[in-house]
Design a protein around this motif. Structure first.
Motif, PDB file in Angstrom:
ATOM      1  N   ARG A  38      51.537   0.527 -12.231  1.00  0.00           N
ATOM      2  CA  ARG A  38      51.073  -0.779 -11.765  1.00  0.00           C
ATOM      3  C   ARG A  38      50.315  -0.549 -10.465  1.00  0.00           C
ATOM      4  O   ARG A  38      50.851   0.001  -9.506  1.00  0.00           O
ATOM      5  CB  ARG A  38      52.255  -1.701 -11.516  1.00  0.00           C
ATOM      6  N   ILE A  39      49.076  -0.968 -10.431  1.00  0.00           N
ATOM      7  CA  ILE A  39      48.275  -0.883  -9.211  1.00  0.00           C
ATOM      8  C   ILE A  39      48.338  -2.259  -8.560  1.00  0.00           C
ATOM      9  O   ILE A  39      48.007  -3.267  -9.167  1.00  0.00           O
ATOM     10  CB  ILE A  39      46.816  -0.497  -9.534  1.00  0.00           C
ATOM     11  N   HIS A  40      48.787  -2.281  -7.322  1.00  0.00           N
ATOM     12  CA  HIS A  40      48.965  -3.536  -6.592  1.00  0.00           C
ATOM     13  C   HIS A  40      48.274  -3.391  -5.247  1.00  0.00           C
ATOM     14  O   HIS A  40      48.545  -2.463  -4.501  1.00  0.00           O
ATOM     15  CB  HIS A  40      50.456  -3.806  -6.394  1.00  0.00           C
ATOM     16  N   TYR A  41      47.353  -4.311  -4.961  1.00  0.00           N
ATOM     17  CA  TYR A  41      46.612  -4.244  -3.697  1.00  0.00           C
ATOM     18  C   TYR A  41      46.471  -5.644  -3.130  1.00  0.00           C
ATOM     19  O   TYR A  41      46.196  -6.591  -3.861  1.00  0.00           O
ATOM     20  CB  TYR A  41      45.224  -3.635  -3.928  1.00  0.00           C
ATOM     21  N   VAL A  42      46.689  -5.758  -1.828  1.00  0.00           N
ATOM     22  CA  VAL A  42      46.561  -7.034  -1.123  1.00  0.00           C
ATOM     23  C   VAL A  42      45.619  -6.839   0.052  1.00  0.00           C
ATOM     24  O   VAL A  42      45.710  -5.838   0.767  1.00  0.00           O
ATOM     25  CB  VAL A  42      47.936  -7.521  -0.615  1.00  0.00           C
ATOM     26  N   ALA A  43      44.698  -7.783   0.228  1.00  0.00           N
ATOM     27  CA  ALA A  43      43.789  -7.739   1.372  1.00  0.00           C
ATOM     28  C   ALA A  43      43.588  -9.155   1.895  1.00  0.00           C
ATOM     29  O   ALA A  43      43.657 -10.124   1.143  1.00  0.00           O
ATOM     30  CB  ALA A  43      42.449  -7.129   0.975  1.00  0.00           C
ATOM     31  N   SER A  44      43.360  -9.263   3.190  1.00  0.00           N
ATOM     32  CA  SER A  44      43.058 -10.566   3.786  1.00  0.00           C
ATOM     33  C   SER A  44      42.179 -10.356   5.015  1.00  0.00           C
ATOM     34  O   SER A  44      42.224  -9.302   5.642  1.00  0.00           O
ATOM     35  CB  SER A  44      44.343 -11.298   4.170  1.00  0.00           C
ATOM     36  N   PHE A  45      41.366 -11.371   5.298  1.00  0.00           N
ATOM     37  CA  PHE A  45      40.571 -11.325   6.515  1.00  0.00           C
ATOM     38  C   PHE A  45      40.286 -12.739   6.977  1.00  0.00           C
ATOM     39  O   PHE A  45      40.288 -13.683   6.195  1.00  0.00           O
ATOM     40  CB  PHE A  45      39.276 -10.520   6.328  1.00  0.00           C
ATOM     41  N   ILE A  46      40.034 -12.882   8.261  1.00  0.00           N
ATOM     42  CA  ILE A  46      39.769 -14.189   8.854  1.00  0.00           C
ATOM     43  C   ILE A  46      38.322 -14.574   8.594  1.00  0.00           C
ATOM     44  O   ILE A  46      37.402 -13.771   8.773  1.00  0.00           O
ATOM     45  CB  ILE A  46      40.062 -14.167  10.372  1.00  0.00           C
ATOM     46  N   VAL A  47      38.108 -15.809   8.142  1.00  0.00           N
ATOM     47  CA  VAL A  47      36.765 -16.334   7.911  1.00  0.00           C
ATOM     48  C   VAL A  47      36.098 -16.546   9.262  1.00  0.00           C
ATOM     49  O   VAL A  47      36.676 -17.176  10.147  1.00  0.00           O
ATOM     50  CB  VAL A  47      36.832 -17.660   7.121  1.00  0.00           C
ATOM     51  N   ARG A  48      34.879 -16.039   9.442  1.00  0.00           N
ATOM     52  CA  ARG A  48      34.239 -16.090  10.753  1.00  0.00           C
ATOM     53  C   ARG A  48      33.428 -17.341  11.013  1.00  0.00           C
ATOM     54  O   ARG A  48      33.179 -17.687  12.152  1.00  0.00           O
ATOM     55  CB  ARG A  48      33.341 -14.872  10.941  1.00  0.00           C
ATOM     56  N   ASP A  49      32.981 -18.040   9.991  1.00  0.00           N
ATOM     57  CA  ASP A  49      32.177 -19.240  10.207  1.00  0.00           C
ATOM     58  C   ASP A  49      33.031 -20.402  10.686  1.00  0.00           C
ATOM     59  O   ASP A  49      34.238 -20.446  10.457  1.00  0.00           O
ATOM     60  CB  ASP A  49      31.479 -19.657   8.912  1.00  0.00           C
ATOM     61  N   ASN A  50      32.373 -21.367  11.338  1.00  0.00           N
ATOM     62  CA  ASN A  50      33.074 -22.603  11.696  1.00  0.00           C
ATOM     63  C   ASN A  50      33.264 -23.416  10.419  1.00  0.00           C
ATOM     64  O   ASN A  50      32.330 -23.638   9.667  1.00  0.00           O
ATOM     65  CB  ASN A  50      32.255 -23.418  12.699  1.00  0.00           C
ATOM     66  N   ARG A  51      34.479 -23.871  10.189  1.00  0.00           N
ATOM     67  CA  ARG A  51      34.794 -24.633   8.978  1.00  0.00           C
ATOM     68  C   ARG A  51      35.440 -25.953   9.353  1.00  0.00           C
ATOM     69  O   ARG A  51      36.069 -26.079  10.401  1.00  0.00           O
ATOM     70  CB  ARG A  51      35.775 -23.862   8.087  1.00  0.00           C
ATOM     71  N   ASP A  52      35.287 -26.951   8.498  1.00  0.00           N
ATOM     72  CA  ASP A  52      35.934 -28.235   8.674  1.00  0.00           C
ATOM     73  C   ASP A  52      37.242 -28.201   7.886  1.00  0.00           C
ATOM     74  O   ASP A  52      37.238 -28.237   6.655  1.00  0.00           O
ATOM     75  CB  ASP A  52      35.035 -29.355   8.151  1.00  0.00           C
ATOM     76  N   PHE A  53      38.368 -28.096   8.601  1.00  0.00           N
ATOM     77  CA  PHE A  53      39.677 -28.010   7.973  1.00  0.00           C
ATOM     78  C   PHE A  53      40.380 -29.365   7.931  1.00  0.00           C
ATOM     79  O   PHE A  53      41.578 -29.436   7.700  1.00  0.00           O
ATOM     80  CB  PHE A  53      40.557 -26.995   8.718  1.00  0.00           C
ATOM     81  N   SER A  54      39.644 -30.456   8.134  1.00  0.00           N
ATOM     82  CA  SER A  54      40.264 -31.779   8.187  1.00  0.00           C
ATOM     83  C   SER A  54      40.689 -32.283   6.817  1.00  0.00           C
ATOM     84  O   SER A  54      41.548 -33.148   6.707  1.00  0.00           O
ATOM     85  CB  SER A  54      39.324 -32.789   8.839  1.00  0.00           C
ATOM     86  N   ILE A  56      40.483 -31.198   2.154  1.00  0.00           N
ATOM     87  CA  ILE A  56      40.063 -30.293   1.094  1.00  0.00           C
ATOM     88  C   ILE A  56      38.860 -30.921   0.411  1.00  0.00           C
ATOM     89  O   ILE A  56      38.920 -32.056  -0.053  1.00  0.00           O
ATOM     90  CB  ILE A  56      41.202 -30.056   0.085  1.00  0.00           C
ATOM     91  N   PHE A  57      37.755 -30.195   0.393  1.00  0.00           N
ATOM     92  CA  PHE A  57      36.526 -30.701  -0.207  1.00  0.00           C
ATOM     93  C   PHE A  57      36.409 -30.198  -1.637  1.00  0.00           C
ATOM     94  O   PHE A  57      36.702 -29.047  -1.923  1.00  0.00           O
ATOM     95  CB  PHE A  57      35.308 -30.236   0.601  1.00  0.00           C
ATOM     96  N   ASN A  58      35.974 -31.066  -2.535  1.00  0.00           N
ATOM     97  CA  ASN A  58      35.781 -30.714  -3.930  1.00  0.00           C
ATOM     98  C   ASN A  58      34.404 -31.213  -4.344  1.00  0.00           C
ATOM     99  O   ASN A  58      34.080 -32.372  -4.121  1.00  0.00           O
ATOM    100  CB  ASN A  58      36.871 -31.350  -4.790  1.00  0.00           C
ATOM    101  N   PRO A  59      33.576 -30.361  -4.928  1.00  0.00           N
ATOM    102  CA  PRO A  59      32.228 -30.802  -5.286  1.00  0.00           C
ATOM    103  C   PRO A  59      32.267 -31.928  -6.317  1.00  0.00           C
ATOM    104  O   PRO A  59      33.250 -32.113  -7.024  1.00  0.00           O
ATOM    105  CB  PRO A  59      31.588 -29.546  -5.863  1.00  0.00           C
ATOM    106  N   SER A  60      31.169 -32.667  -6.383  1.00  0.00           N
ATOM    107  CA  SER A  60      31.084 -33.757  -7.336  1.00  0.00           C
ATOM    108  C   SER A  60      30.096 -33.375  -8.434  1.00  0.00           C
ATOM    109  O   SER A  60      28.971 -33.004  -8.121  1.00  0.00           O
ATOM    110  CB  SER A  60      30.603 -35.022  -6.635  1.00  0.00           C
ATOM    111  N   PRO A  61      30.418 -33.377  -9.700  1.00  0.00           N
ATOM    112  CA  PRO A  61      31.721 -33.745 -10.241  1.00  0.00           C
ATOM    113  C   PRO A  61      32.764 -32.685  -9.891  1.00  0.00           C
ATOM    114  O   PRO A  61      32.422 -31.566  -9.528  1.00  0.00           O
ATOM    115  CB  PRO A  61      31.482 -33.793 -11.745  1.00  0.00           C
ATOM    116  N   THR A  62      34.007 -33.020 -10.012  1.00  0.00           N
ATOM    117  CA  THR A  62      35.074 -32.123  -9.574  1.00  0.00           C
ATOM    118  C   THR A  62      34.995 -30.775 -10.276  1.00  0.00           C
ATOM    119  O   THR A  62      34.603 -30.684 -11.431  1.00  0.00           O
ATOM    120  CB  THR A  62      36.461 -32.741  -9.824  1.00  0.00           C
TER     121      THR A  62
END
Length: 73
Positions: A38-54, A56-62
């Motif tokens: 079993r190959i198991h790999y986890v990675a994470s990194f901080i998003v560098r752009d300014n984001r609006d976290f106020s 959850i945005f969903n495109p229209s149509p959903t």
């Protein structure tokens, strides 16, 4: 998110991209050289752009919901 003892969380006012890959590998040459693994790999990194976290945005149509159960055995 993440494995026990290695949890990932986002800093205040920032977002984190998180990827987890699980792959069950069976060698083509048989198991005499290498056993299935079993190959198991986890990675994470901080998003560098300014984001609006106020909200959850969903495109229209959903957008179509993505799930991780498509290839479960």
């Amino acid at each position: 998110m993440g494995d026990t003892g290695a949890k990932v969380n986002a800093p205040a006012g920032a977002g984190v991209m998180f990827v987890e890959i699980n792959y069950y590998y069976t060698p083509l040459s048989g198991t005499w050289l290498m056993s299935p693994a079993r190959i198991h790999y986890v990675a994470s990194f901080i998003v560098r752009d300014n984001r609006d976290f106020s909200q959850i945005f969903n495109p229209s149509p959903t957008a179509t919901r993505s799930t991780c159960n498509l290839y479960l055995t």
